[in-house]
Design a protein around this motif. Structure first.
Motif, PDB file in Angstrom:
ATOM      1  N   ALA A   1      50.426  51.989  31.042  1.00 42.61           N
ATOM      2  CA  ALA A   1      50.892  50.690  30.529  1.00 42.61           C
ATOM      3  C   ALA A   1      51.630  49.941  31.623  1.00 42.61           C
ATOM      4  N   CYS A   2      51.306  48.662  31.779  1.00 41.27           N
ATOM      5  CA  CYS A   2      51.964  47.827  32.775  1.00 41.27           C
ATOM      6  C   CYS A   2      52.952  46.892  32.079  1.00 41.27           C
ATOM      7  N   ARG A   3      53.985  46.507  32.804  1.00 38.42           N
ATOM      8  CA  ARG A   3      55.000  45.638  32.207  1.00 38.42           C
ATOM      9  C   ARG A   3      54.833  44.180  32.627  1.00 38.42           C
ATOM     10  N   CYS A   4      53.692  43.854  33.257  1.00 42.10           N
ATOM     11  CA  CYS A   4      53.511  42.457  33.643  1.00 42.10           C
ATOM     12  C   CYS A   4      53.304  41.617  32.377  1.00 42.10           C
ATOM     13  N   SER A   5      53.662  40.335  32.458  1.00 41.30           N
ATOM     14  CA  SER A   5      53.557  39.484  31.271  1.00 41.30           C
ATOM     15  C   SER A   5      53.460  38.029  31.704  1.00 41.30           C
TER      16      SER A   5
ATOM     17  N   VAL B   1      47.123  37.870  40.442  1.00 44.12           N
ATOM     18  CA  VAL B   1      46.622  39.172  40.001  1.00 44.12           C
ATOM     19  C   VAL B   1      47.761  40.183  40.078  1.00 44.12           C
ATOM     20  N   CYS B   2      47.972  40.912  38.995  1.00 44.85           N
ATOM     21  CA  CYS B   2      49.025  41.938  38.991  1.00 44.85           C
ATOM     22  C   CYS B   2      48.596  43.068  39.927  1.00 44.85           C
ATOM     23  N   GLU B   3      49.473  43.396  40.867  1.00 46.30           N
ATOM     24  CA  GLU B   3      49.128  44.410  41.856  1.00 46.30           C
ATOM     25  C   GLU B   3      48.989  45.796  41.206  1.00 46.30           C
ATOM     26  N   PHE B   4      49.700  45.999  40.092  1.00 44.17           N
ATOM     27  CA  PHE B   4      49.646  47.294  39.408  1.00 44.17           C
ATOM     28  C   PHE B   4      48.361  47.452  38.589  1.00 44.17           C
ATOM     29  N   CYS B   5      48.099  46.504  37.681  1.00 45.76           N
ATOM     30  CA  CYS B   5      47.032  46.737  36.696  1.00 45.76           C
ATOM     31  C   CYS B   5      45.831  45.821  36.886  1.00 45.76           C
ATOM     32  N   LYS B   6      45.871  44.945  37.914  1.00 49.15           N
ATOM     33  CA  LYS B   6      44.770  44.041  38.239  1.00 49.15           C
ATOM     34  C   LYS B   6      44.521  42.966  37.181  1.00 49.15           C
TER      35      LYS B   6
HETATM   36 ZN   LIG Z   1      50.208  44.504  35.373  1.00 54.93          ZN
END
Ligand SMILES: [Zn+2]
Length: 322
Positions: free
Chosen positions: A263-267, A295-300
Motif C-alpha cells: 500500500a502506498c500513501r500517495c494521494s 508519477v509516484c516513485e513508489f507505486c508508479k
Molecule cells: Zn504511490
C-alpha cells in the motif's frame, strides 16, 4: 486443527512478520516472509534482477527492524551509495503498509559481473555510502534516526555492524530475496530472520548459569546462520516449521503474525501540495505534451493535470483533502 494451524489459517503464511521467542536460548526474534507483496511491488517497476533482489532484501530488512520497535507511524530504511544502485528505499507503517523503490544507473549496472549479483554484493552494487533508519511518529514527535556505513559484503553484514554499534541490541539477521517457485509459477519472494538476545534471568527454564546462557546464545546464532536462502524464500515450508528446523527446540513459541500489505500513501492532496509550491515556469518544465504528469516513485501511480486543473490549483479551488 492445532492452535498453530489456526493462527496461520487466520493470517496466511506469506506477507507476515512472525514474532517468536525461544526460552531455552534466551532470545526473541522475528521471521519475515514476503510473497505477493514483494512480487507486486517489484513487478510494477520492471527492475533489472540485481536491483529487484537488493530492493527485496531491503523490504525484508525494513519489516524485520520495524517489527523490533514499538512505534506508531512510519519506519523507513534507506541506502545511499556511490555504486550502480544509488538508492534503495523501503518504508512500512505500524499497520504493516509497505512500499519501496530504487534508483540505479543501468549502464554501470550492466558492467557488474554475474557472481557479484548472485551474492548480492554491497561493495559492487551499492558501493560506499550508508544505511539510514528513520522512525517518523508524526509532526510533533522526535524523529529517531540510526545510521551505519555500508561496511560488509552483504546487507546482512552491514546490519550486523549496526547491531554491534548499538548498545542495547545484541542481534543477528539473515536476509534473502529472489525468484522462487510458487503455485502460480516463479515469483519474487523475500525473507528475513532476526534473533535478539534477551537479558539474563536467574529463573529461566532449566536454570542456566550465565556462562551457559552465553553459550546458548552463541549456539542460537550458529543455528540461525545455518538457514539457507531456499528455506527463507520457500513458499512451501511453513514459517513455524522453519523455526523448529533451525533451532531444534521444543521451546519455540510463535506469536500472532502481523500482516504486511502492499500500500502506498500517495494521494491527490499530496500531489496538489507539491505542485502548488512550484512556479508557472517549473510547471511548464514538467509538462509531457499538454499535461503536467506526476508519477509516484513508489507505486508508479500517475496524475495528470491539464491547464484547467493547474489553474484551479493555483486559484486554490481544488478542495483540500486530508
Ligand atoms: Zn504511490
Amino acid at each position: 486443527m492445532s492452535a498453530r494451524e489456526a493462527l496461520f489459517e487466520h493470517t496466511g503464511r506469506d506477507d507476515i512478520i512472525l514474532p517468536f521467542q525461544i526460552d531455552p536460548y534466551g532470545l526473541r526474534g522475528r521471521l519475515i516472509r514476503l510473497g505477493p507483496v514483494v512480487d507486486r511491488i517489484l513487478g510494477r517497476h520492471d527492475y533489472p534482477e540485481a536491483v529487484a533482489a537488493m530492493l527485496g532484501e531491503t523490504m525484508a530488512l525494513a519489516a524485520c527492524l520495524a517489527g523490533a520497535l514499538k512505534y506508531d507511524g512510519i519506519f523507513t530504511l534507506q541506502t545511499k551509495g556511490d555504486g550502480p544502485i544509488g538508492t534503495l528505499m523501503a518504508d512500512i507503517t505500524s499497520d504493516g503498509e509497505m512500499r519501496a523503490y530504487a534508483r540505479y544507473d543501468a549502464d554501470r549496472l550492466a558492467a557488474v559481473e554475474p557472481a557479484a549479483i548472485a551474492e548480492r554484493s554491497v561493495p559492487r552494487l551499492l558501493g560506499g555510502g550508508y544505511i539510514a533508519f528513520t522512525v517518523d511518529q508524526g509532526a510533533n514527535t522526535d524523529r529517531y534516526q540510526g545510521i551505519v556505513e555500508l561496511e560488509g559484503r552483504t546487507l546482512s553484514e552491514c546490519t550486523h555492524s549496526y547491531f554491534r554499534n548499538s548498545e542495547q541490541l545484541e542481534a543477528g539477521v539473515l536476509l534473502a530475496a529472489g525468484q522462487a517457485a510458487t503455485a502460480d509459477g516463479p515469483a519474487w519472494r523475500a525473507g528475513a530472520l532476526m534473533i535478539q538476545r534477551l537479558p539474563y534471568q536467574r529463573d529461566l527454564p532449566g536454570r542456566p548459569s550465565e556462562d551457559e546462557y552465553d553459550e546458548n546464545w552463541r549456539t542460537a546464532v550458529t543455528l540461525m546462520s545455518s538457514g539457507t536462502v531456499a528455506e527463507l524464500l520457500s513458499a512451501e515450508l511453513p514459517p513455524d516449521r522453519l523455526l523448529f528446523r533451525l533451532f531444534h527446540s521444543e521451546g519455540v513459541r510463535a506469536f500472532q503474525a502481523q500482516p504486511v500489505v502492499d500500500a502506498c500513501r500517495c494521494s491527490n492532496s499530496r500531489v496538489d501540495r507539491v505542485l502548488r509550491a512550484l512556479s508557472v515556469a517549473e510547471l511548464e518544465e514538467l509538462k509531457q505534451g499538454e499535461d503536467v504528469v506526476v508519477v509516484c516513485e513508489f507505486c508508479k501511480r500517475e496524475w495528470r493535470y491539464d491547464d484547467a486543473a493547474l489553474a484551479a490549483l493555483r486559484d486554490g479551488e481544488a478542495a483540500p483533502s486530508f
